[in-house]
Structure formats: C-alpha cells, structure tokens
Motif scaffolding. Structure first.
Motif, PDB file in Angstrom:
ATOM      1  N   PRO A  38       0.950  -1.275  -0.123  1.00 32.94           N
ATOM      2  CA  PRO A  38       0.097  -0.107  -0.001  1.00 32.94           C
ATOM      3  C   PRO A  38       0.878   1.191   0.080  1.00 32.94           C
ATOM      4  N   VAL A  39       0.720   2.451  -0.733  1.00 34.86           N
ATOM      5  CA  VAL A  39       1.307   3.454  -0.951  1.00 34.86           C
ATOM      6  C   VAL A  39       0.643   4.498  -0.108  1.00 34.86           C
ATOM      7  N   LEU A  40      -0.844   4.194   0.312  1.00 38.86           N
ATOM      8  CA  LEU A  40      -1.774   5.462   0.829  1.00 38.86           C
ATOM      9  C   LEU A  40      -2.331   4.401   1.833  1.00 38.86           C
ATOM     10  N   ILE A  41      -2.331   5.064   3.045  1.00 41.11           N
ATOM     11  CA  ILE A  41      -3.278   4.439   4.068  1.00 41.11           C
ATOM     12  C   ILE A  41      -4.272   5.621   4.695  1.00 41.11           C
ATOM     13  N   VAL A  42      -5.510   5.370   4.639  1.00 39.44           N
ATOM     14  CA  VAL A  42      -6.347   6.176   5.198  1.00 39.44           C
ATOM     15  C   VAL A  42      -6.909   5.572   6.417  1.00 39.44           C
ATOM     16  N   ASN A  69      -9.230   9.773  10.202  1.00 41.34           N
ATOM     17  CA  ASN A  69      -9.531  10.984   9.769  1.00 41.34           C
ATOM     18  C   ASN A  69     -10.074  11.004   8.354  1.00 41.34           C
ATOM     19  N   GLY A  70     -10.087  10.053   7.864  1.00 42.64           N
ATOM     20  CA  GLY A  70     -10.656   9.970   6.459  1.00 42.64           C
ATOM     21  C   GLY A  70     -10.223  10.437   5.460  1.00 42.64           C
ATOM     22  N   VAL A  71     -10.718  11.292   4.554  1.00 44.98           N
ATOM     23  CA  VAL A  71     -10.313  11.847   3.311  1.00 44.98           C
ATOM     24  C   VAL A  71      -9.869  13.248   3.741  1.00 44.98           C
ATOM     25  N   THR A  72      -8.628  13.569   3.733  1.00 43.61           N
ATOM     26  CA  THR A  72      -8.105  14.946   3.983  1.00 43.61           C
ATOM     27  C   THR A  72      -7.605  15.491   2.790  1.00 43.61           C
ATOM     28  N   GLU A  73      -6.939  16.877   2.787  1.00 42.26           N
ATOM     29  CA  GLU A  73      -6.404  17.271   1.752  1.00 42.26           C
ATOM     30  C   GLU A  73      -5.049  16.728   1.521  1.00 42.26           C
ATOM     31  N   GLY A  74      -4.469  16.481   2.641  1.00 41.59           N
ATOM     32  CA  GLY A  74      -3.228  15.685   2.431  1.00 41.59           C
ATOM     33  C   GLY A  74      -3.427  14.378   1.915  1.00 41.59           C
ATOM     34  N   VAL A  75      -4.266  13.520   1.969  1.00 39.40           N
ATOM     35  CA  VAL A  75      -4.431  12.070   1.436  1.00 39.40           C
ATOM     36  C   VAL A  75      -4.859  12.337  -0.012  1.00 39.40           C
ATOM     37  N   LEU A  76      -5.722  13.441  -0.126  1.00 39.21           N
ATOM     38  CA  LEU A  76      -5.852  13.684  -1.796  1.00 39.21           C
ATOM     39  C   LEU A  76      -4.720  13.852  -2.576  1.00 39.21           C
ATOM     40  N   ALA A  77      -3.859  14.797  -1.888  1.00 37.68           N
ATOM     41  CA  ALA A  77      -2.496  15.064  -2.487  1.00 37.68           C
ATOM     42  C   ALA A  77      -1.602  14.172  -2.653  1.00 37.68           C
ATOM     43  N   GLU A  78      -1.501  13.271  -1.923  1.00 35.47           N
ATOM     44  CA  GLU A  78      -0.601  11.967  -1.879  1.00 35.47           C
ATOM     45  C   GLU A  78      -1.306  11.123  -2.765  1.00 35.47           C
ATOM     46  N   LEU A  79      -2.580  10.928  -2.939  1.00 34.84           N
ATOM     47  CA  LEU A  79      -3.216  10.134  -3.821  1.00 34.84           C
ATOM     48  C   LEU A  79      -3.000  10.592  -5.479  1.00 34.84           C
ATOM     49  N   GLU A  80      -2.865  12.002  -5.522  1.00 34.36           N
ATOM     50  CA  GLU A  80      -2.518  12.497  -6.981  1.00 34.36           C
ATOM     51  C   GLU A  80      -1.135  12.156  -7.241  1.00 34.36           C
ATOM     52  N   ARG A  81      -0.406  12.364  -6.396  1.00 36.05           N
ATOM     53  CA  ARG A  81       1.262  11.896  -6.853  1.00 36.05           C
ATOM     54  C   ARG A  81       1.162  10.610  -6.953  1.00 36.05           C
ATOM     55  N   ALA A  82       0.753   9.782  -6.299  1.00 41.41           N
ATOM     56  CA  ALA A  82       0.927   8.198  -6.284  1.00 41.41           C
ATOM     57  C   ALA A  82       0.285   7.723  -7.618  1.00 41.41           C
ATOM     58  N   ARG A 120     -16.060   2.072   5.103  1.00 41.26           N
ATOM     59  CA  ARG A 120     -14.830   2.019   4.380  1.00 41.26           C
ATOM     60  C   ARG A 120     -15.235   1.938   2.649  1.00 41.26           C
ATOM     61  N   LEU A 121     -16.290   1.512   2.178  1.00 42.11           N
ATOM     62  CA  LEU A 121     -16.664   1.516   0.928  1.00 42.11           C
ATOM     63  C   LEU A 121     -16.856   3.030   0.351  1.00 42.11           C
ATOM     64  N   ALA A 122     -17.570   3.828   1.276  1.00 45.77           N
ATOM     65  CA  ALA A 122     -17.823   5.091   1.033  1.00 45.77           C
ATOM     66  C   ALA A 122     -16.481   5.993   0.937  1.00 45.77           C
ATOM     67  N   VAL A 123     -15.456   5.645   1.608  1.00 47.25           N
ATOM     68  CA  VAL A 123     -14.151   6.374   1.506  1.00 47.25           C
ATOM     69  C   VAL A 123     -13.401   5.916   0.031  1.00 47.25           C
ATOM     70  N   ILE A 124     -13.418   4.766  -0.053  1.00 45.45           N
ATOM     71  CA  ILE A 124     -13.012   4.330  -1.307  1.00 45.45           C
ATOM     72  C   ILE A 124     -13.694   4.784  -2.333  1.00 45.45           C
ATOM     73  N   ASP A 125     -14.983   4.965  -2.545  1.00 47.66           N
ATOM     74  CA  ASP A 125     -15.792   5.642  -3.725  1.00 47.66           C
ATOM     75  C   ASP A 125     -15.206   7.033  -3.649  1.00 47.66           C
ATOM     76  N   GLU A 126     -15.248   7.691  -2.621  1.00 46.54           N
ATOM     77  CA  GLU A 126     -15.030   9.076  -2.518  1.00 46.54           C
ATOM     78  C   GLU A 126     -13.437   9.346  -3.238  1.00 46.54           C
ATOM     79  N   LEU A 127     -12.434   8.395  -2.854  1.00 51.47           N
ATOM     80  CA  LEU A 127     -11.131   8.385  -3.425  1.00 51.47           C
ATOM     81  C   LEU A 127     -11.250   8.540  -4.899  1.00 51.47           C
ATOM     82  N   CYS A 128     -11.895   7.268  -5.633  1.00 55.00           N
ATOM     83  CA  CYS A 128     -11.952   7.284  -6.854  1.00 55.00           C
ATOM     84  C   CYS A 128     -12.746   8.487  -7.564  1.00 55.00           C
ATOM     85  N   LYS A 129     -13.753   8.996  -6.941  1.00 54.07           N
ATOM     86  CA  LYS A 129     -14.339  10.122  -7.488  1.00 54.07           C
ATOM     87  C   LYS A 129     -13.432  11.377  -7.605  1.00 54.07           C
ATOM     88  N   ALA A 130     -12.803  11.483  -6.269  1.00 52.23           N
ATOM     89  CA  ALA A 130     -11.895  12.825  -6.246  1.00 52.23           C
ATOM     90  C   ALA A 130     -10.773  12.725  -7.286  1.00 52.23           C
TER      91      ALA A 130
END
Length: 103
Positions: free
Chosen positions: A20-24, A27-40, A59-69
């Motif tokens: 895993p390159v990203l661990i949520v 705290n859920g989906v924060t700006e830092g998580v989204l920035a790291e997701l974009e970079r990865a 968990r499924l809601a967070v994964i869905d949010e990450l995919c959409k973002a």
C-alpha cells in the motif's frame, strides 16, 4: 472509461505484489490524503490503498470518494485493501507499475 474484465484480471495480478502506498485512517479523506493520492496515481498508475476503517459501509464510502476525487477506476477491493488505476499518458516507465510489469 470502465475497466474491462481482462484489464481487471491483469491489474489484480500486478497489484497482488504491491505494498500500500496510501493509508487512510479515522481522519478520513483529507487534503493531504488527496494530494498523496494524486502524486501516487501520476507516478505509478496502479496503486494499492489501505483503508483502516472498521465499518464496511464507511470503508466503501471512503474508497468511492477517493475514486471520484481522483478520477480513478477501482480494480479490486479485498477487505481493507483497494486497488486503484488511472492511466497517465506521460507515465515514467521506471515508476509505473503497469509499464514495469509489461516487460
């Protein structure tokens, strides 16, 4: 564009060996998580994410949010792990998990 079954199969076999390159966490989906997701996703195209949230629906809601973002496609979910893919037309062959496993 949704992934085909053949693509999902290929990505699952590649993703099996990834760490895993990203661990949520709680705290859920924060700006830092989204920035790291974009970079990865820009660097690796195919990444594994660990979601350390107890409730399955959350968990499924967070994964869905990450995919959409990130405009990424979900290739697989197993337990608390998710495999996300987003094509990068200018991918670095040395960093991209797809390029490295195709030859």
């Amino acid at each position: 564009m949704p992934l085909t079954q053949e693509q999902k199969k290929q990505f699952k076999s590649i993703g099996h060996h990834l760490k895993p390159v990203l661990i949520v966490a709680d705290n859920g989906v924060t700006e830092g998580v989204l920035a790291e997701l974009e970079r990865a996703l820009n660097d690796h195209e195919l990444i594994k994410i660990q979601v350390r949230i107890t409730e399955r629906e959350d968990r499924l809601a967070v994964i869905d949010e990450l995919c959409k973002a990130s405009n990424a496609e979900l290739a697989q979910i197993i337990g608390k792990m998710a495999l996300l893919y987003r094509k990068n037309p200018k991918a670095n062959r040395n960093l991209s998990n797809i390029s490295r496993h195709q030859g």
